[in-house]
Scaffold this active site. Structure first.
Site, short mmCIF file in Angstrom:
data_model
loop_
_atom_site.label_atom_id
_atom_site.label_comp_id
_atom_site.label_asym_id
_atom_site.label_seq_id
_atom_site.Cartn_x
_atom_site.Cartn_y
_atom_site.Cartn_z
N ASP A 86 37.43 -0.41 6.87
CA ASP A 86 37.51 -1.84 7.33
C ASP A 86 38.71 -1.75 8.45
OD1 ASP A 86 35.46 -2.68 5.67
OD2 ASP A 86 36.71 -3.45 4.39
N ASP A 129 33.33 -12.58 -1.94
CA ASP A 129 32.77 -11.55 -1.27
C ASP A 129 31.54 -11.98 -0.69
OD1 ASP A 129 31.87 -8.86 -0.48
OD2 ASP A 129 31.82 -8.28 -2.40
N GLU A 147 32.64 -2.08 -10.37
CA GLU A 147 31.78 -3.15 -9.82
C GLU A 147 30.26 -2.74 -9.99
OE1 GLU A 147 32.95 -4.83 -6.13
OE2 GLU A 147 30.84 -5.62 -5.90
N HIS A 152 25.54 -9.84 -7.59
CA HIS A 152 25.01 -8.66 -8.26
C HIS A 152 24.26 -9.06 -9.68
CE1 HIS A 152 27.84 -5.89 -5.60
NE2 HIS A 152 27.01 -6.60 -4.91
N ASP A 184 34.50 -11.21 -7.89
CA ASP A 184 33.71 -11.38 -6.47
C ASP A 184 32.99 -12.51 -6.54
OD1 ASP A 184 35.05 -9.14 -5.58
OD2 ASP A 184 33.35 -8.15 -5.32
#
Lengths: 383, 383, 383, 383
Positions: free
Chosen positions: A59, A289, A183, A222, A247
């Site tokens: 990033d 996120d 994660e 998720h 997140d």
């Protein structure tokens, strides 16, 4: 104008560079927004009152950057963070974008790819440490399959363990002080991703060389993709001392990864979550996120980010109100006595000898409809 | 007439009393089949070639039976098992049918209900031990919520741990030799069930007093309800030494609990599963936790049970064929070299110093489409 | 004490006898509540301010009742309705509980079952007409399959059409004045139910002998089970003039049929729905086809029913507020001009000749994040 | 070497340019394959035995091409088709990739966008007609919402109707002879797409000016994403005379759009589908709207495409075998008599007067477990 829902640094709100910088490409459509340079993203985050910024290595630093370019970029970025009063609490590594990872990184069948993934992660840890991060997230976005013909899944688990053990040792060796946050995600971009749920990672951590260095980074979307109750996963992680990072975003169940603005898809689930985090005293970052709809320009992105924080703060206020509501609290009062349940021969005999009034215990109404309706009315602001 | 797919005792096929005895009631419809007495169920299982029969306490002994009735029933049942050459490898406890458990058993807010649940389980363990079972399954079907207002989920985890610790001690104390197998399910009959996935239980086990006594009992339908890859969950459990028992059936994702005949909903997933169990040498029971359609009479139930076993054996044969297929094996040959990944300063320096040909690694086709198509052709019997 | 959210008759809130009378049995557990006699249910509905009560034939009249018993029951029920000021706007038929329907009613392979289903429905129509109902709902809960081996699905469509045509003729012949409302559901209690979505029924209606007599009865839970946007289904039905009745409840996607209290699972979706019904002026019943949690006694059932209505009224107020919000309205103002799009050679040539500034049209931010966040703040009562 | 599963032109297998030309980009990863020029795609399709190639306008002609470039491209493409013996049965228009369509095309709030979408479609129809296509598919991939704040969904339905009516008139005016095939999808790339299911489009078609010109293009993945039974949707469309085109691929329910190789995710569902298409004599194209895994190079793409066709042909053979299986056919023999169900007063009276042996009808086992197990054994090639 500031109001009760204006964020402050102690709220520990953070955003990934990839969230406000998301350009809106999707599987069926092209990019819709101009790039947002990392230092401009930091400026925006400072302006809207965020506390932290997170990043994947790429990033900030392009995958092909020379060491000199890398150093220049990092120096400028640190200066921007300082200028805008934004910290870097968490760093992570991108092991999913480049085609080299098309069949996994740590779990790839190709030993060269596995080694490259380790090397890339070590450098991302160097970068994170340099920026002051103490949390390192690992999301194995490509560790999975479209067909289980390609490898036995227990082999994938072993490879993953080797990698995490190696990286723990690297952190110890370099004295980086990282806590790793694993994660989970059930699928997308792979047909199935290994370690599909936060629970799977809690089981995995127990088998590591340094379980004390490793926790989880649960993400709303998720777990909700698989229709699971996110709060329950977070609570299990918290209770086990493993909630390192979180997140926050939103998601309708049974769909592609939507990464919606926090609270915008299922505000009641978001309410329980905020209430839990505040009730237990979770002290880590509140990381959003998520990303803005493709219909938005940069101004819309700013509104999106503001909305994430505002909704969190509104729900935090509602949680306080819920805790202070006399009727709610009276409905919650626990029935029965809390007899000790440590095993002993004496307790065993006493328990085996008890007579229970099964029908009586079954008859009592628990008033959960009332309790839930009161919750709705607190949430909707009519109480 | 017997053929290559006729079951034999060494195949270790078992059925719960509640599976062949299922009477077909569902939320919208009445029972469709006459009761099947436990001793008749055992006779049927013996006739069709099953090896074992499993049971909840109340599948055999009514919840209100006197001790004398209980003893008579057990004696007759043991005789029937012996007569028909059927063993009892696993026992479990029903903590979900009676209204006393409408808001949980071990996690109920009512301490009396929690105590009663413990007592009931201890007696079910007595029963299981008497019948020769060495595996004790715990499925917390009512441990969950419709509204998270009712209790904090970390409290539920603590209560569940207390209960399992207690029961481990009881087994040790009584010298029953049980291994516990915890069975996860995401929802139904509760809105959300705590410990939603096999992974969640793997994480939970690590926090117990006697983790070595406790493993998991994954069920095909329970992971597939949430759209999760069942094989991956089983493989993680196996790799951690925690695959104690397994519930075979089938299920379309994102629906009510269907408990279909093994292999009948997603035969490819069933194929990978059978292949894995056979490849790794899983030696435990192959338990079919399924039931016949409501359209069936008792003859249809028998066909259903036969079908579960036949499909397993067909898939086992296909798995052998897959393993022996030269083209498949050549496609699987691993690329790259397996360099050691134990951490050391020397390895660290060597790894950080390596140059990787990222583009070259990314360019190679992995032939997984071919591999998967060959799998389909093996499966469909045209290869 | 009455407040702004106290129901009034003109709100047209109705409940099925089977909703407040639900006894809490589920696939894994026994009944938890005593029966609620139909006349007691009517009294309860009157007490809490409901306007109407709906019923399946056998909710009121047992399937084995003699004509004399039937007449006595109906007479008493009508008296109770009058006494408590409750009307019967809708009636329906139970074609799913009795084992005779285990493989379908109108679509059964057995012609005798199909005929019996017709006869039973005609008698349920007689009953509904006698009670004053003008809407007749048909939910084909057993019209489906666990295996598509059992019949070709186009045959099922033809059989279903024959039945609905027949029943339309019967209503005309008897001058009952019924409008039929067909209710879709994707699965449960069958593996798959034919006519899985409201859309499927809209397509089916167009093929009937009397399409003008037939519309739909969409149910929140039934579309949300499949993860579909319920509002969109309702809007399509409304726009086509086919929204005859509506079943309000709530449901998490991808699960068993939960029939939760209205608004309690996804309050934002409920908000859009209430806003739509009110904005377009839907004048039919607001029927709550939900039931209380199993944790409730009869008092809890009453709270449950009150909660359904209160939440509707809260959301109706929020919808008014949304419509009156100046910033929201300014964000909604449509861009571009509404050029006519009726086809003509002249319009064709003009359209083919236009030059569009594609990049310019793509650049504009649409401020939907702001719009949605404002919606959340209206909904949560902080605006 | 050719075998029984080698495709022939009369099998009418087609592929979209975008399928074999898919470059493997996904939301988390970059492209993995070099571009495949349209004329090379045609060559590949000819080589592997496909009959047809389909295209969106911009698969062939870039959105910014000048008229001269466009004509050159089309000429070359037609020559390539002729050279390789490949026809163009279907054309469609891309109304989703360009940012101008980020909030819809025909349903956009911006009248200029709506007009541009019409113009672009008319030109795509010109292109399709020039290439010989007689089927024109409309997939409204961007016609939807992330927040229902943006427009009322009934307005979207009206705008969509205007557009389709306009395009029908254009086809008539130009004498193109197109039949339109509307393609539904529940979500992705929008949060919710209007007209979520094939059923929704069947309902919509009935409200058009020229329903006789319009049918549907059901896609396996699009119905299975929502967990719906694809066969049932196809059968309803076929029975209504509306099955114009079909998109074959595969998909696990409750996930992102996977577009897997036909039959590779749920081969039993694929079997019923192939059996239905062959049994009813569907004469349209068998279009594979799928793409290869990202792990594949161009050789892997070819294997992927071959696999789609082979699996179809294997399943067609299995369907013939199923139809010819004496035991299966005997189990299927319908019970009961087919009494006429046309309404008449006489039939009414006769029906109302009948006595049914409800218990007797309910008692009979239907042997569907046996029937389904036999199906599995036919499918797996052990019968």
């Amino acid at each position: 104008m500031p109001d009760a829902y204006t964020p402050r640094p102690e709220d520990k709100f953070s955003f990934g560079l990839w969230t406000v910088g998301n350009r809106g490409r999707d599987p069926f459509g092209d990019i819709v927004r101009d790039p947002l340079a990392p230092i401009d993203a930091v400026a925006m985050l400072g302006e809207i009152g965020a506390w932290g910024v997170n990043l994947h290595d790429n990033d900030l630093v392009p995958i092909d950057a020379t060491p000199a370019e890398r150093d220049r970029i990092v120096t400028e970025f640190k200066a921007a963070c300082q200028r805008h009063g934004v910290v870097v609490p968490m760093a992570t590594v991108n092991l999913f974008f480049d085609p080299v990872f098309r069949d996994g990184a740590f779990t790839s069948n190709d030993a060269n790819v596995r080694s490259y993934a380790l090397q890339k992660t070590m450098r991302a840890m160097d970068l994170g440490a340099e920026l002051g991060a103490r949390i390192f997230v690992l999301w194995g976005g490509r560790e999975g399959t479209e067909t289980d013909a390609c490898r036995r899944p227990d082999v994938a688990v072993k490879r993953l363990r080797e990698a995490v053990n190696y990286l723990c040792d690297y952190s110890l060796d370099r004295k980086y002080g990282f806590t790793f946050a694993l994660e989970a995600k059930p699928n997308e971009p792979r047909g199935d991703i290994y370690m599909a749920t936060t629970g799977a990672y809690l089981g995995f951590i127990a088998t590591l060389d340094h379980p004390e260095m490793v926790g989880v980074n649960p993400e709303v979307a998720h777990e909700q993709m698989a229709g699971l109750n996110f709060l329950h996963a977070v609570a299990q992680a918290w209770e086990a001392g493993k909630l390192v990072h979180i997140d926050l975003n939103d998601q309708a169940p049974g769909r592609y990864d939507q990464d919606f603005r926090f609270g915008s898809a299922n505000v009641k689930a978001a309410f329980w979550l905020v209430k839990f985090l505040e009730d237990v005293g979770y002290a880590g970052p509140r990381h959003f996120d998520a990303h803005a709809y493709r219909t938005e320009d940069h101004e819309g992105v700013k509104e999106f980010a503001r909305g994430c924080m505002r909704t969190y703060l509104i729900l935090r206020e509602r949680a306080k109100q819920w805790n202070a509501d006399a009727e709610i609290q009276s409905l919650l009062a626990e029935s029965g006595t809390n007899d000790p349940t440590r095993y002993s021969p004496a307790h065993r005999d006493q328990l085996l000898g008890r007579q229970f009034d099964r029908a009586g215990l079954a008859r009592k109404g628990l008033a959960y409809e009332r309790l839930d309706q009161l919750t709705m009315e607190v949430l909707l602001g009519v109480r």
